[in-house]
Design an enzyme around this catalytic site. Structure first.
Site, PDB file in Angstrom:
ATOM      1  N   SER A  58     -16.079  25.280 -64.959  1.00  0.00           N
ATOM      2  CA  SER A  58     -15.234  26.602 -65.308  1.00  0.00           C
ATOM      3  C   SER A  58     -16.133  27.533 -65.344  1.00  0.00           C
ATOM      4  CB  SER A  58     -14.865  26.374 -66.822  1.00  0.00           C
ATOM      5  OG  SER A  58     -13.829  27.090 -67.063  1.00  0.00           O
ATOM      6  N   ASP A 105     -22.036  33.414 -53.514  1.00  0.00           N
ATOM      7  CA  ASP A 105     -21.157  34.335 -52.606  1.00  0.00           C
ATOM      8  C   ASP A 105     -22.207  35.580 -52.521  1.00  0.00           C
ATOM      9  OD1 ASP A 105     -19.034  32.604 -52.419  1.00  0.00           O
ATOM     10  OD2 ASP A 105     -17.787  34.014 -53.318  1.00  0.00           O
ATOM     11  N   LYS A 121     -13.844  22.787 -62.007  1.00  0.00           N
ATOM     12  CA  LYS A 121     -12.567  23.085 -62.739  1.00  0.00           C
ATOM     13  C   LYS A 121     -12.246  24.506 -62.327  1.00  0.00           C
ATOM     14  CE  LYS A 121     -11.101  24.440 -67.455  1.00  0.00           C
ATOM     15  NZ  LYS A 121     -10.992  25.714 -67.100  1.00  0.00           N
TER      16      LYS A 121
END
Length: 725
Positions: free
Chosen positions: A472, A483, A497
């Site tokens: 999460s 990224d 998740k």
């Protein structure tokens, strides 16, 4: 039923599974209350409405069948109480639970629950009777097949009898291998099984209702949950890292609540009058309220009596750990206070990684973050001291800067998530403005949350350590760092998740007086990383991989039968700080060379391989000679490792001599068990040290190879030693 639309309370990237508290209330186990009827209808209104639920589902006969299945399996996950005949008798409820929830007439859930309690009592009586039989010889090829999640329901009671006989024999064998004599084993197990029946007998209508509504909620998606008012309070407490009370961790042992641990800074430890192992037998309010005898009470009821607003007084009757239970208790008066749960907060340390080939040693700062916590109520009040993971991490980073460490590792292993706001804010400590997460609502609208503050707190080398338990909010942070090319991701592929939850207070609609109906943790969106990829199902894949502890087929979002699929949306503009692709082959080679000579890492890898092999069997042998040989082998291995640690000058394993004592946690000496738990936290951690070594390798390689550094670090005008500015 439709409910009025409300503004979101707060977007949350919450933990993998909500804590389910067994609750107590003035509701009869077979007679649903008016509040429960209202709560059921309110939950139905939320979960079937696309204005709230990300993936709403019509509550029809098909979904009713799923709720039926989940409810039974939540009561009896090991299929050790119900028989196939029981399920056949309950079959009429399979298509009626949808109507029960819609109407609030949830008596069927209570009837099923009542049958469950009856079957538990029958099984316990059978287990206790087995202890008097001559079935405890352990030769041949018998086995206890403990993993029954995918097994069919037993055909009849005779088949259940056979299963329980093997289970009881395994319990007996464990105690026998631990050196216990037959009379002691029989006494221990008889008490254990009697307590099982007693504990299930204490469950009531609130327990039945909470379990049932969660069977409905988790049928919508794996991360939607219903919280009774008391469970909601505990969930908020876990997120805020604070409570108001005396500062003691309690545990039930037999009929008595026992102090397991005193929380630093709390009234209990500051009084100097309490210690681990002391038993609480009475509680009184203020300086003159009546003392209530709490022996035999459920632990949550005792906790409710002890906690209270800061500044108020509570009186406790305490029987010291060393005294017999019927001794005259000591009366202790404490003033309640607000307690910060520091043990669950971010912690920092500095590891020194030796240099290679004459290169200087590197000092790597480590931040262990167990959750992305935030005291929502404190923040709402603009309190200056509310708990915040971002505040704590920022403080540690500034300390590291002052100590001039060479890099920072963020340890997010087993961090199941928390506040989305905190995940975004902590990412902002490492990047200079930019998007962190995209949240796509059920209607398709995409909201972008990111760091809007100029500057960073730490612009140097960074690594993030994750495992299968990182989920999460942890995946938002790790995925955004990946990224951006801001740091290395090390470890195992994360949980997967990729959904966002919102807490909705059910008391707001009926304008309830007080807390009556509870809350729903509701999935309202799916999150995506700045590059457009979701972490849902797939998780975050590390740049440098460690051996897998738990296979993706056994644990993680991908194993959940109603999880959302992976998806992708358009990327949003963001700055790439680096591209570690050209550096990874060198780091992999250095890593592999180092772990080949690292005893601790090799031992950990061997233990993981052994654990996975044994776990894959899903059974244990009931042959005493075979089990004793396994026990002796493991003991010899632990002893040899301790000797090697001494010879090599390594830290000793505080649990190096630890063996299976055959007991459950509430059968052990509580103070000793708590001390053992603390000792486990100090065990050697080869994964953390290797992560720091990998980051030190990266620093050294980029410092010594300028062409490679230019390839990897993409941002211009960088100060010496910086990975980003």
């Amino acid at each position: 039923m439709k409910v009025a639309k409300v503004l979101p309370v707060s977007l949350l990237a919450l933990a993998l599974t909500a804590p389910v508290a067994w609750l107590t209330a003035q509701a009869d186990a077979g007679n649903p209350s008016a509040e429960q009827a209202t709560a059921a209808k309110l939950v139905y209104g939320l979960l079937s409405d696309s204005r709230y639920a990300y993936r709403p589902r019509a509550l029809d006969d098909k979904l009713s069948a799923e709720v039926f299945k989940r409810y039974l399996e939540s009561l009896d996950p090991g299929k050790l109480f119900f028989t196939a005949g029981d399920i056949a008798k309950l079959e009429g409820y399979r298509s009626r639970l949808d109507d029960a929830i819609k109407s609030g007439e949830v008596a069927p859930a209570f009837e099923i629950f009542s049958l469950y309690q009856t079957r538990v009592n029958e099984r316990v009586a059978h287990a206790r009777a087995l202890l008097k039989q001559d079935i405890f010889s352990f030769e041949g090829n018998d086995r206890w097949e403990y993993d029954r999640e995918d097994a069919p329901w037993s055909a009849d009671t005779a088949e259940l009898d056979r299963l329980w006989q093997q289970s009881v024999r395994n319990d007996w064998l464990r105690l026998k291998l631990a050196g216990k004599q037959p009379d002691e084993i029989r006494k221990t197990l008889d008490k254990r099984y009697a307590n099982m029946s007693k504990n299930v007998g204490e469950l009531n209508g609130i327990d039945a209702f909470q379990t049932f509504l969660n069977a409905y909620a988790t049928s919508i998606d794996p991360h939607t949950d219903y919280f009774d008012p008391r469970a909601a309070e505990r969930f908020e407490q876990s997120m805020s890292l604070s409570l108001e009370g005396i500062g003691a961790q309690l545990q039930k042992q037999d009929d008595v609540v026992v102090i397991r641990e005193l929380i630093p800074g709390g009234p209990a430890i500051l009084s100097g009058k309490l210690k681990a192992g002391d038993r609480i037998v009475g509680v009184g309010q203020g300086d003159s309220g009546p003392m209530e005898d709490v022996i035999g009470w459920r632990i949550d009821d005792v906790v409710d009596k002890i906690k209270g607003p800061k500044g108020t007084q509570v009186r406790l009757d305490i029987v010291p750990a060393e005294a017999v239970l019927d001794s005259k208790p000591n009366r202790i008066v404490l003033n309640r206070a607000k307690i910060r749960l520091e043990e669950q907060a971010a912690k920092g340390e500095v590891l020194t990684i030796p240099g290679v080939d004459g290169a200087p040693a590197r000092r790597i700062g480590v931040i262990k973050l167990p959750a992305f916590y935030q005291d929502w109520e404190g923040r709402r009040r603009n309190s200056n001291d509310y708990a915040s993971a971002t505040r704590d991490v920022e403080r540690l980073l500034r300390e590291f800067r002052g100590e001039r460490v060479d890099g920072v590792v963020m340890d997010l292993r087993n961090n199941g998530g928390g506040s989305l706001d905190e995940a975004v804010a902590i990412t902002g400590l490492f990047i200079d403005k930019g998007p962190v997460v995209q949240a796509k609502a059920s209607g398709g609208d995409v909201r972008v949350d990111g760091d809007t503050a100029s500057g960073v707190v730490w612009d140097g080398p960074l690594a993030v350590l994750i495992n299968r338990g990182s989920a999460s909010a942890s995946e938002i942070f790790a995925g955004a760092i990946q990224d951006y090319g801001r740091g290395l991701i090390i470890g195992e592929t994360s949980f997967g998740k990729g959904t966002v939850q919102n807490l909705v207070d059910l008391d707001r609609w009926p304008m309830a007086d007080g807390k009556r109906f509870g809350q729903v943790k509701l999935t309202i969106a799916q999150f995506f990383l700045p590059g457009g990829s979701s972490t849902q199902n797939k998780g975050v894949v590390p740049d440098i991989k460690f051996p897998v502890t738990v296979d993706a087929s056994e644990y993680g979002e991908s194993t959940l039968d109603n999880a959302l699929p992976w998806d992708r949306i358009a990327a949003v503009p963001y700055v790439r700080y680096g591209d570690f692709g050209p550096l990874l082959p060198r780091l992999e080679a250095l890593h592999n060379t180092r772990i080949a000579a690292d005893r601790e890492f090799r031992w950990w890898s061997e233990d993981i391989a052994q654990f996975r092999a044994e776990n894959a069997k899903k059974w244990v042998s009931l042959n005493e000679a075979e089990r004793r040989a396994e026990r002796d082998r493991d003991a010899a291995k632990r002893k040899l490792r301790q000797e090697e640690r001494k010879a090599l000058g390594l830290d000793l394993d505080p649990l190096g001599e630890d063996t299976d004592d055959g007991l459950t946690s509430n059968e052990r000496d509580i103070a000793q068990d708590a001390a053992r738990e603390k000792a486990a936290e100090k065990r050697p951690d080869p994964l953390l040290r290797e992560s720091a070594a990998i980051l030190a390798d990266a620093v050294r390689e980029l410092d010594s190879d300028k062409p490679l550094s230019a390839q990897v670090l993409l941002t211009e005008s960088r100060k010496p030693g910086q990975w980003a500015n």
